[in-house]
Design an enzyme around this catalytic site. Structure first.
Site, PDB file in Angstrom:
ATOM      1  N   ARG A  41       0.771  -1.050   0.089  1.00  0.00           N
ATOM      2  CA  ARG A  41       0.026   0.106  -0.051  1.00  0.00           C
ATOM      3  C   ARG A  41       0.899   1.276   0.003  1.00  0.00           C
ATOM      4  NH1 ARG A  41      -5.153  -0.825   1.429  1.00  0.00           N
ATOM      5  NH2 ARG A  41      -5.393  -2.994   1.744  1.00  0.00           N
TER       6      ARG A  41
ATOM      7  N   LEU B 249       1.687   4.718   1.495  1.00  0.00           N
ATOM      8  CA  LEU B 249       1.610   5.447   2.623  1.00  0.00           C
ATOM      9  C   LEU B 249       1.471   7.051   2.330  1.00  0.00           C
ATOM     10  CD1 LEU B 249       4.392   3.867   5.002  1.00  0.00           C
ATOM     11  CD2 LEU B 249       1.698   3.752   5.384  1.00  0.00           C
TER      12      LEU B 249
ATOM     13  N   ASN C 136      11.802   1.328   2.261  1.00  0.00           N
ATOM     14  CA  ASN C 136      11.135   0.348   1.686  1.00  0.00           C
ATOM     15  C   ASN C 136      12.210  -0.557   0.619  1.00  0.00           C
ATOM     16  OD1 ASN C 136       8.860  -1.177   0.184  1.00  0.00           O
ATOM     17  ND2 ASN C 136       9.170   0.218  -1.474  1.00  0.00           N
TER      18      ASN C 136
ATOM     19  N   HIS D  20      12.096  -2.645  -3.208  1.00  0.00           N
ATOM     20  CA  HIS D  20      11.594  -2.692  -4.249  1.00  0.00           C
ATOM     21  C   HIS D  20      12.432  -3.449  -5.316  1.00  0.00           C
ATOM     22  CE1 HIS D  20       8.524  -1.789  -7.180  1.00  0.00           C
ATOM     23  NE2 HIS D  20       9.420  -1.417  -8.017  1.00  0.00           N
TER      24      HIS D  20
ATOM     25  N   GLU E 243       6.201  10.650  -0.784  1.00  0.00           N
ATOM     26  CA  GLU E 243       4.921  10.456  -1.031  1.00  0.00           C
ATOM     27  C   GLU E 243       4.578   9.937  -2.363  1.00  0.00           C
ATOM     28  OE1 GLU E 243       2.101  13.639   0.265  1.00  0.00           O
ATOM     29  OE2 GLU E 243       3.490  14.305   1.642  1.00  0.00           O
ATOM     30  N   GLY E 244       5.567  10.022  -3.288  1.00  0.00           N
ATOM     31  CA  GLY E 244       5.480   9.440  -4.523  1.00  0.00           C
ATOM     32  C   GLY E 244       5.581   7.779  -4.491  1.00  0.00           C
TER      33      GLY E 244
ATOM     34  N   ASP F 293       7.490   4.985  -5.198  1.00  0.00           N
ATOM     35  CA  ASP F 293       8.778   4.305  -5.220  1.00  0.00           C
ATOM     36  C   ASP F 293       9.727   5.488  -5.743  1.00  0.00           C
ATOM     37  OD1 ASP F 293       7.900   1.654  -4.326  1.00  0.00           O
ATOM     38  OD2 ASP F 293       7.281   1.458  -6.470  1.00  0.00           O
TER      39      ASP F 293
ATOM     40  N   GLU G 266      17.656  -9.298  -2.408  1.00  0.00           N
ATOM     41  CA  GLU G 266      16.844  -8.526  -1.425  1.00  0.00           C
ATOM     42  C   GLU G 266      17.260  -9.047  -0.070  1.00  0.00           C
ATOM     43  OE1 GLU G 266      12.700  -8.179  -1.978  1.00  0.00           O
ATOM     44  OE2 GLU G 266      12.810  -8.632  -4.090  1.00  0.00           O
TER      45      GLU G 266
HETATM   46  C1  GAR Z   1       9.520  -8.602  -2.332  1.00  0.00           C
HETATM   47  O1  GAR Z   1       9.710  -8.788  -3.502  1.00  0.00           O
HETATM   48  C2  GAR Z   1       9.478  -7.088  -2.209  1.00  0.00           C
HETATM   49  O2  GAR Z   1      10.696  -6.277  -2.973  1.00  0.00           O
HETATM   50  C3  GAR Z   1       8.088  -6.933  -3.138  1.00  0.00           C
HETATM   51  O3  GAR Z   1       7.255  -7.673  -2.595  1.00  0.00           O
HETATM   52  C4  GAR Z   1       8.139  -8.760  -2.237  1.00  0.00           C
HETATM   53  C5  GAR Z   1       7.592  -9.337  -0.839  1.00  0.00           C
HETATM   54  O4  GAR Z   1       8.327 -10.319  -0.545  1.00  0.00           O
HETATM   55  N1  GAR Z   1       7.657  -5.341  -2.697  1.00  0.00           N
HETATM   56  C6  GAR Z   1       7.231  -4.437  -3.414  1.00  0.00           C
HETATM   57  O5  GAR Z   1       6.785  -4.868  -4.621  1.00  0.00           O
HETATM   58  C7  GAR Z   1       6.557  -3.153  -2.975  1.00  0.00           C
HETATM   59  N2  GAR Z   1       6.260  -2.484  -4.116  1.00  0.00           N
HETATM   60  P1  GAR Z   1       8.435 -10.947   1.253  1.00  0.00           P
HETATM   61  O6  GAR Z   1       6.764 -10.927   1.644  1.00  0.00           O
HETATM   62  O7  GAR Z   1       8.595 -12.528   1.038  1.00  0.00           O
HETATM   63  O8  GAR Z   1       9.385 -10.167   1.846  1.00  0.00           O
END
Ligand code: GAR
Length: 207
Positions: free
Chosen positions: A97, A99, A113, A115, A148-149, A151, A180
């Site tokens: 979501r 924020l 965050n 991404h 606020e944008g 990503d 990640e």
């Molecule tokens: C991850 O790949 C994260 O980078 C992405 O959701 C996945 C969550 O995985 N987030 C986004 O796309 C945010 N825009 P996880 O629940 O196993 O950490």
């Protein structure tokens, strides 16, 4: 636990599986991240992330937005939970979501965050699919401060992975996820050690 005072207190927001949350917890356990997860909050009562938190003895809070009349009320409750847990930093880990100002103004430069693309390419949903459809040879992941944008906030760290010609959204997502799980704890540790300074759009990493 007197040493707790020196630990960066994290409130983690997650909507689903929570593998990034788990990577953060594991890094704390093996002492490569000087932090403490003080609360895990999800907009999705079924999120595996909440279960992971409970298994680790971390307070797990389910906050479904549908229970609030407005986004503003929802975010005010979110602020309360984060403040009650005395979080220093809010960590979005698969929190799906946006924020808004109500939340962000209470945590200026204190929300991060991860991404799954090399921002500013492919913000928003289905970043891995966007990368494949665009035909890029490399993609990756980005840890950034949240503004606020969508990503768009200042970038802390990025990691690169190749995109293969036979990749699907799933195989690329899997390759990025491995990165990640290393990148997020590493970025959080830089913050925990006070090695990060925001200068406008740019983030300076101090030695
Ligand atoms: C991850 O790949 C994260 O980078 C992405 O959701 C996945 C969550 O995985 N987030 C986004 O796309 C945010 N825009 P996880 O629940 O196993 O950490």
């Amino acid at each position: 636990m007197g040493s707790d005072k020196s630990l960066l207190r994290l409130a983690v927001l997650a909507s689903g599986r929570g593998s990034n949350l788990q990577a953060i917890i594991d890094s704390i356990k093996n002492s490569t991240l000087a932090a403490k997860v003080v609360v895990v909050i999800s907009d999705n009562p079924e999120a595996l992330a909440l279960e992971r938190a409970r298994q680790e003895g971390i307070p797990a809070v389910s906050l479904p937005p549908a229970e609030y009349r407005t986004k503003d009320e929802y975010e005010q409750r979110l602020v309360e939970v984060c403040e009650d847990s005395q979080a220093d930093l809010v960590v979005l880990a698969g929190y799906m979501r946006m924020l808004g100002r109500t939340f962000l103004k209470r945590f200026p430069n204190r929300v991060v965050n991860i991404h799954p693309s090399l921002l500013p390419s492919f913000p928003g949903l289905h970043a891995q699919r966007q990368a494949i459809e665009y035909g890029v040879r490399f993609s990756g992941c980005t840890v950034h401060f949240v503004d606020e944008g969508m990503d768009t906030g200042p970038i802390i760290l990025q990691a690169v992975v190749p995109v293969h010609s036979n990749d699907t959204e799933e195989t690329l997502a899997e390759r990025i996820l491995v990165q990640e799980h290393q990148l997020y704890p590493q970025a959080l540790n830089l913050i925990a050690r006070g090695q990060i300074q925001i200068e406008g759009r740019r983030v300076r990493l101090k030695e």
